[in-house]
Design an enzyme around this catalytic site. Structure first.
Site, short mmCIF file in Angstrom:
data_model
loop_
_atom_site.label_atom_id
_atom_site.label_comp_id
_atom_site.label_asym_id
_atom_site.label_seq_id
_atom_site.Cartn_x
_atom_site.Cartn_y
_atom_site.Cartn_z
N HIS A 159 -1.39 13.86 -72.29
CA HIS A 159 -1.47 12.48 -72.35
C HIS A 159 -0.46 11.49 -71.91
O HIS A 159 0.40 11.98 -71.45
CB HIS A 159 -1.94 12.23 -74.04
CG HIS A 159 -0.82 12.23 -74.88
ND1 HIS A 159 -0.42 13.33 -75.67
CD2 HIS A 159 -0.09 11.32 -75.46
CE1 HIS A 159 0.57 13.11 -76.52
NE2 HIS A 159 0.73 11.70 -76.42
N HIS A 170 1.51 9.27 -73.41
CA HIS A 170 2.95 8.80 -73.97
C HIS A 170 3.99 9.66 -73.25
O HIS A 170 4.12 10.60 -72.75
CB HIS A 170 2.70 9.26 -75.53
CG HIS A 170 1.81 8.48 -76.45
ND1 HIS A 170 1.66 8.69 -77.58
CD2 HIS A 170 1.33 7.09 -75.85
CE1 HIS A 170 0.82 7.66 -78.06
NE2 HIS A 170 0.54 6.63 -77.03
N ASP A 180 6.51 11.11 -74.55
CA ASP A 180 6.98 12.50 -75.07
C ASP A 180 6.28 13.54 -74.19
O ASP A 180 6.49 14.95 -74.42
CB ASP A 180 6.89 12.88 -76.22
CG ASP A 180 5.40 12.69 -77.00
OD1 ASP A 180 4.73 11.72 -76.24
OD2 ASP A 180 5.05 12.89 -77.95
N HIS A 220 -5.16 11.27 -81.57
CA HIS A 220 -3.73 11.04 -81.37
C HIS A 220 -3.95 9.55 -80.33
O HIS A 220 -3.26 8.47 -80.66
CB HIS A 220 -2.89 12.03 -80.66
CG HIS A 220 -1.65 11.07 -80.67
ND1 HIS A 220 -0.91 10.70 -81.50
CD2 HIS A 220 -1.02 11.24 -79.66
CE1 HIS A 220 0.39 10.41 -81.10
NE2 HIS A 220 0.38 10.65 -79.70
N ASN A 255 2.97 8.71 -85.13
CA ASN A 255 2.54 7.48 -84.25
C ASN A 255 1.17 7.54 -84.15
O ASN A 255 0.55 8.27 -83.29
CB ASN A 255 3.24 7.88 -82.89
CG ASN A 255 2.94 6.52 -81.99
OD1 ASN A 255 2.41 5.53 -82.31
ND2 ASN A 255 3.34 6.79 -80.70
#
Length: 242
Positions: free
Chosen positions: A97, A99, A101, A160, A191
């Site tokens: 995804h 993000h 990280d 998420h 988050n």
């Protein structure tokens, strides 16, 4: 008393500042199952180093990475570790995804000529966050077939994020759940800035249906485990969803 309080707050602020300045993350790699390693990168969260998981999957002639580490330095360390320890080229790096990280090392991968594999939605969301991914964009579900290695990329639904995908390794019966799945240590949903909390439980249940032979589950953060992590995620959602 007022001056003492000010002095304490200044000392506390200095302490956190000094910690942030001296924090030098070092990538870790831990063996998981046959042909699979977990790469663990770190960033400060609440003043404490917090881990982020990705995978190194070894095929007959090349290596597949699942997600980049959390910054460019640790991404470079990952590429060098594979070169030194596995001694096979990296064929692809799947991004699960948008993000940081999952994507922070995208420029390192591109600099080393490692094709990124991502969904069209992840590409659009990453670009909106200032990261222009280059590589192979697919609709949502696809399979990567390499010599001695198969990896199925699947979008089970929103959770998420709107673009969170999972990766299934059938040979190891291993599901990389990424940030869609919470570790046993997790006590909150983490988050949720881009989360769809209403859809998340249905998305997790979809994984039960899709992977009945599931043996291992690796979450996006902290310790990995088995199918119980899916149940734990559902329990957390019950507690933290209004």
């Amino acid at each position: 008393m007022h001056n003492v309080l000010i002095s304490f707050l200044l000392l506390l602020a200095y302490s956190f500042s000094a910690q942030a300045q001296t924090f030098q993350p070092e990538l870790e790699v831990q063996p998981h199952s046959k042909g699979v390693f977990v790469h663990i990168s770190y960033q400060l969260y609440g003043g404490t180093p917090f881990p982020s998981n990705g995978l190194i999957v070894v095929g007959d002639t090349s290596v597949l990475l699942i997600d980049t580490p959390w910054d460019s330095l640790q991404s470079e360390q990952l590429v060098q570790w594979v070169a030194n320890e596995i001694k096979k080229p990296i064929g692809y790096c799947v991004v699960t995804h948008s993000h940081a990280d999952r994507t922070a090392g995208y420029q390192v991968m591109q600099r080393h000529g490692i094709p990124l594999v991502f969904s069209q939605e992840t590409a659009a969301l990453s670009q909106a966050q200032g990261r222009r991914l280059q590589g192979i964009a697919h609709e949502r579900d696809t399979t990567l077939a390499m010599a001695g290695l198969n990896a199925e990329i699947f979008f089970p639904g929103r959770g998420h994020t709107a673009d969170n995908q999972v990766v299934w390794l059938p040979a190891q019966q291993l599901l990389f759940g990424g940030c869609l799945v919470k570790s046993k240590e997790a006590t909150s949903m983490g988050n949720v800035a881009d989360a769809d909390l209403a859809a998340w439980p249905t998305t997790i249940r979809q994984l039960y249906t899709k992977y009945p032979r599931l043996r291992y589950v690796v979450p996006g953060h902290q310790q990995w485990g088995d199918i119980q992590l899916l149940m734990h995620t559902l329990e957390l959602l019950k507690k933290h969803t209004p």
